[in-house]
Design a protein around this motif. Structure first.
Motif, mmCIF file in Angstrom:
data_model
loop_
_atom_site.group_PDB
_atom_site.id
_atom_site.type_symbol
_atom_site.label_atom_id
_atom_site.label_comp_id
_atom_site.label_asym_id
_atom_site.label_seq_id
_atom_site.Cartn_x
_atom_site.Cartn_y
_atom_site.Cartn_z
ATOM 1 N N LEU A 165 0.601 -1.277 -0.023
ATOM 2 C CA LEU A 165 -0.029 -0.064 0.145
ATOM 3 C C LEU A 165 1.056 1.352 -0.098
ATOM 4 C CD1 LEU A 165 -2.632 -1.454 2.397
ATOM 5 C CD2 LEU A 165 -3.077 -0.558 -0.039
ATOM 6 N N PHE A 199 -8.072 6.912 3.825
ATOM 7 C CA PHE A 199 -9.248 7.335 3.979
ATOM 8 C C PHE A 199 -9.681 7.936 5.443
ATOM 9 C CE2 PHE A 199 -14.111 6.107 4.992
ATOM 10 C CZ PHE A 199 -14.583 6.854 4.050
ATOM 11 N N ASN A 200 -8.901 7.419 6.618
ATOM 12 C CA ASN A 200 -8.953 7.879 7.731
ATOM 13 C C ASN A 200 -7.920 8.890 7.999
ATOM 14 O OD1 ASN A 200 -11.472 6.624 8.989
ATOM 15 N ND2 ASN A 200 -10.131 4.731 8.602
ATOM 16 N N ASP A 248 -9.029 12.335 7.188
ATOM 17 C CA ASP A 248 -10.266 12.801 7.846
ATOM 18 C C ASP A 248 -10.206 14.028 8.837
ATOM 19 O OD1 ASP A 248 -13.267 12.344 8.032
ATOM 20 O OD2 ASP A 248 -12.605 12.095 10.254
ATOM 21 N N LEU A 272 -17.221 3.415 3.240
ATOM 22 C CA LEU A 272 -17.384 3.871 1.920
ATOM 23 C C LEU A 272 -17.191 2.722 1.002
ATOM 24 C CD1 LEU A 272 -17.693 5.826 -0.556
ATOM 25 C CD2 LEU A 272 -15.139 6.259 -0.534
ATOM 26 N N VAL A 309 -5.271 2.698 9.999
ATOM 27 C CA VAL A 309 -6.099 1.911 11.155
ATOM 28 C C VAL A 309 -6.779 3.139 11.767
ATOM 29 C CG1 VAL A 309 -4.280 2.305 12.960
ATOM 30 C CG2 VAL A 309 -5.924 0.589 13.182
ATOM 31 N N CYS A 310 -8.132 2.768 12.297
ATOM 32 C CA CYS A 310 -9.105 4.056 12.951
ATOM 33 C C CYS A 310 -9.932 3.253 13.933
ATOM 34 C CB CYS A 310 -9.489 4.808 12.037
ATOM 35 S SG CYS A 310 -9.839 6.517 12.808
ATOM 36 N N THR A 327 -9.912 -0.725 9.478
ATOM 37 C CA THR A 327 -8.789 0.274 8.817
ATOM 38 C C THR A 327 -9.627 0.956 7.336
ATOM 39 O OG1 THR A 327 -7.964 -1.365 7.083
ATOM 40 C CG2 THR A 327 -6.903 -1.451 9.173
ATOM 41 N N GLY A 328 -9.025 1.901 7.141
ATOM 42 C CA GLY A 328 -9.436 2.283 5.776
ATOM 43 C C GLY A 328 -9.259 1.534 4.675
ATOM 44 N N THR A 329 -8.660 0.681 4.646
ATOM 45 C CA THR A 329 -8.379 -0.158 3.648
ATOM 46 C C THR A 329 -9.219 -1.639 3.537
ATOM 47 O OG1 THR A 329 -6.694 -1.533 4.729
ATOM 48 C CG2 THR A 329 -5.799 0.304 3.368
ATOM 49 N N GLN A 333 -13.821 0.770 2.274
ATOM 50 C CA GLN A 333 -13.033 1.804 3.174
ATOM 51 C C GLN A 333 -13.784 2.072 4.614
ATOM 52 O OE1 GLN A 333 -12.698 4.652 -0.053
ATOM 53 N NE2 GLN A 333 -10.565 4.597 0.706
ATOM 54 N N TRP A 334 -13.438 1.436 5.791
ATOM 55 C CA TRP A 334 -13.969 1.390 7.099
ATOM 56 C C TRP A 334 -13.601 2.720 7.605
ATOM 57 C CZ3 TRP A 334 -18.086 -1.434 7.262
ATOM 58 C CH2 TRP A 334 -17.931 -2.701 7.003
ATOM 59 N N ASP A 335 -14.702 3.481 7.990
ATOM 60 C CA ASP A 335 -14.453 4.870 8.616
ATOM 61 C C ASP A 335 -14.154 4.745 10.114
ATOM 62 O OD1 ASP A 335 -14.790 7.857 8.531
ATOM 63 O OD2 ASP A 335 -16.554 7.437 7.187
ATOM 64 N N ASN A 336 -14.014 5.949 10.623
ATOM 65 C CA ASN A 336 -13.273 6.287 11.899
ATOM 66 C C ASN A 336 -13.756 5.212 13.049
ATOM 67 O OD1 ASN A 336 -13.679 8.629 10.224
ATOM 68 N ND2 ASN A 336 -12.812 9.928 11.909
#
Lengths: 336, 361
Positions: A11, A330-331, A334, B35, B313-314, B327-329, B349-352
């Protein structure tokens, strides 16, 4: 089940590997950053000297010195990291936006109390940050409400104290940037930036944050909403410098973007085109304090300028960011 | 259902037992927004291995969600400065109600139910006055009943204190206004705090971060069954400093700020996204998507136990083996003693946030 290491390795953008960052870091530091703080220290020195001879708010000489010094700050203010952030120096140069009106309140209080902090630069530096910097001085020079408070002698002392404080602040930044510079040009174990990539990312963040501030705050605040435009929220509107700040910041950011994208001529060309359009729109906008945002045509023009800055931001994040190994997660993007 | 029973048997605290209403939808253990490849934002129910049990479209990007303590219902929030939240029947996938922030207010993206499930509380920005408020809603009709001051600026996360009618609020301290997007308007004067209030909004205690920490925005919360509050922070000051991003607070005591050794702390880029206690309550962790890192600390000693490298990671929550993350992946995984183990990977993409479905009494 695949191993975690594999996921991570796959990645990382390929562009992030093994690029020699040294020439660009040296160029940005030596040619973009350091001269701006040297110029700022010069211009604020002139301001501090001028105000000793002439503290009459309407004075053309004083206002010219004020304008030149403020120009220098706006042209350096996107470099908001390292020595610029120490002790809230950037906010002490320009406390804006001031959503709760702390600046006029602080100045009125100084005048009412005849606060003796104006007699000592060290003491003035310890007073409320809202009463320091170019926006405080703007109130004293351009706001008729201030000219009616207290007596001439105290107001003059206050004007001198603010100008002297600005100069001291600029000198401190200039001196500290000289000693901080090797951290950027020679990242590693002795630097807060452990690698060339980290140093590049700091510079990239300065670019994107600067663009965001100009689009969302310098333009966004006066635009307000269509139903409720807010021309009175424009930055430095009393001295009619609002549009000038947009233009100066775009010119400074354009220079920085060109240097950061030097190894990628196509990206550099895209950025250059987009900056040229935005700067052109700013220069052809005949509305120095964004007073016309409450008219349909005036609003459309400022919105078009804002759009052209969003376009630059898009190129920066989609094209330039990945070449610098900026995480586009993505995060991680944010901020929530 | 065997897996689920085994999972439950492994949970130390009886307080984590999900209520019966949730079993009817295939017993999700977690909720997460994300998303998806078709561009849709969805709220999903996940099992304990991260498999998607249901997935419901959201009108825009989500942030967090709150699970009802007994019914198979969840409230999903828009990302700030959103003005919508939707109440979802997780059994049918239908939107039961839509909550709209009143005029002059927007949601921050977090909310919580009262222990008895009759009230719902939302963190909001009363933005012309730049004051944080907590919206109070009837949790059956979702009619707004009123609001009270959050005790600070920029309230973000809100949690119910275990076994009580007390709320803990993370007042991040940052003023924003929808006209200027997400621009931070008051950094030099910001003052974050942790406010404890009763259900009518009377402030019972307040812990401020002052001095050198005044730019350390308290955003997210986790509460242990004994009332120990964990808070995760986002540093708004000079990025060449690397202050602690995790704090622990017990009412009546001084907060403890936990930090990794400087070298590892600097990986985090001053930003923690989520916080959770492990199931046994012995460890606490924060996720740091900008640093692609998850740090786990020993609660008693305050020492860093492990640092895991995890891309974007979130989301973070208690799980069978201690802690689980997203994670956002699109990865979902769990942490054991020294390893992060990815157990599923979804095309999204998993959010916060990862929200455990549990009762809180």
């Amino acid at each position: 089940m695949r191993s975690l290491t594999l996921f991570t390795a796959l990645l990382i953008p390929f562009g992030a590997y093994a690029q020699d960052r040294a020439p660009i870091l040296m160029d940005v530091t030596e040619t973009h950053i350091l001269p701006r703080f040297a110029q700022l220290a010069d211009a604020t020195d002139t301001l501090a000297t001028t105000v000793q001879a002439d503290c009459e708010p309407q004075s053309d000489t004083l206002r010219a010195a004020y304008s030149a010094a403020f120009d220098s700050w706006i042209s350096a203010s996107h470099l908001r990291f390292g020595p610029t952030e120490t002790d809230d120096r950037a906010f002490a140069m320009a406390f804006w936006p001031d959503t709760k009106g702390f600046t006029p309140k602080t100045l009125s209080r100084h005048i009412k109390d005849e606060d003796t902090a104006v007699e000592s630069p060290a003491a003035y530096a310890e007073t409320s940050i809202a009463g320091r910097g170019f926006l405080a001085l703007e109130r004293m020079l351009y706001d008729p409400a201030m000219a009616e408070q207290g007596n001439v002698a105290y107001r003059c002392a206050l004007i001198r104290a603010i100008a002297t404080d600005i100069d001291r602040n600029a000198d401190a930044m200039n001196a500290d940037w000289q000693s901080f510079a090797p951290n950027l040009t020679q990242p590693g174990d002795d630097s807060p930036y452990r690698s060339g990539d980290e140093a590049m990312q700091e510079l990239y963040r300065a670019l994107t944050t600067g663009l965001e501030f100009t689009a969302d705050t310098r333009l966004g605040r006066p635009l307000g909403t269509f139903e409720r435009p807010r021309p009175n929220r424009a930055e430095a509107r009393r001295s009619k410098r609002s549009l000038r700040h947009v233009e100066l910041s775009l010119i400074a950011l354009s220079d920085m973007a060109a240097r950061l994208s030097f190894d990628h001529p196509e990206i550099a060309a895209d950025l250059d085109t987009a900056f040229a359009q935005a700067i052109d729109r700013a220069q052809s906008l005949d509305d120095p304090a964004f007073a016309k945002v409450d008219t349909p045509l005036g609003r459309i023009r400022v919105e078009a300028l804002q759009q052209s800055i969003h376009k630059i931001r898009e190129i920066a994040s989609i094209e330039l960011g990945p070449t610098l190994g900026i995480s586009a997660g993505f995060n991680s993007l944010d901020g929530d | 259902m065997t897996n689920r029973r085994n999972f439950l048997a492994g949970l130390a605290a009886a307080s984590l037992t999900p209520a019966s209403g949730w079993s009817s939808v295939g017993a999700p253990v977690y909720l997460a927004a994300g998303l998806f490849p078709d561009g849709s934002y969805r709220l999903s129910g996940l099992d304990n291995a991260g498999a998607i049990l249901f997935s419901i479209p959201l009108p825009a990007r989500g942030h967090a969600a709150a699970a009802h303590p007994s019914k198979a219902q969840a409230v999903a929030f828009a990302r700030r400065p959103g003005t919508f939240a939707i109440v979802i029947d997780c059994k049918s996938g239908h939107v039961i109600k839509r909550l709209t922030a009143p005029k002059g207010r927007h949601f921050y993206g977090h909310g919580t139910f009262s222990a008895d499930g009759t009230r719902f509380f939302t963190t909001e920005n009363k933005y012309e006055a730049a004051e944080g408020v907590i919206g109070v809603w009837d949790a059956n009709s979702f009619v707004r009943l009123g609001e009270f001051a959050s005790g600070g600026v920029g309230p973000h996360d809100i949690r119910l204190m275990p076994g009580s009618d007390m709320l803990v609020i993370a007042n991040g301290g940052i003023e924003t206004h929808p006209d200027t997007g997400r621009t931070k308007l008051n950094l030099p004067t910001m003052l974050p705090n942790l406010a404890y209030v009763d259900l009518s909004g009377s402030v019972l205690a307040k812990v401020e971060l002052t001095g050198a920490q005044h730019k350390n925005s308290i955003r997210h919360l986790a509460v242990r069954s004994d009332g120990l509050v964990g808070f995760a922070m986002q540093w708004q000051g000079n990025q060449i400093k690397h202050p602690p991003l995790l704090g622990l607070h017990k009412l009546g005591e001084i907060p403890r700020l936990l930090s990794a050794p400087e070298r590892q702390q600097s990986d985090l880029q001053g930003y923690a996204g989520s916080i959770a206690f492990s199931t046994d309550g012995h460890s606490v962790a924060i996720t740091c998507p900008r640093g692609n890192t998850l740090h786990r600390f020993d609660v008693t000693s305050g020492a860093l136990m492990n640092a895991y490298t995890l891309e974007d990671v979130c989301g973070l929550g208690a799980g069978a083996e201690g802690l689980v993350f997203t994670t956002g992946t699109g990865a979902f995984g769990s942490l054991n003693a020294a390893h992060a183990k990815i157990s599923s990977r979804q095309d999204c993409q998993w959010d916060n946030h990862l929200i455990p479905i549990q009762t809180t009494d």
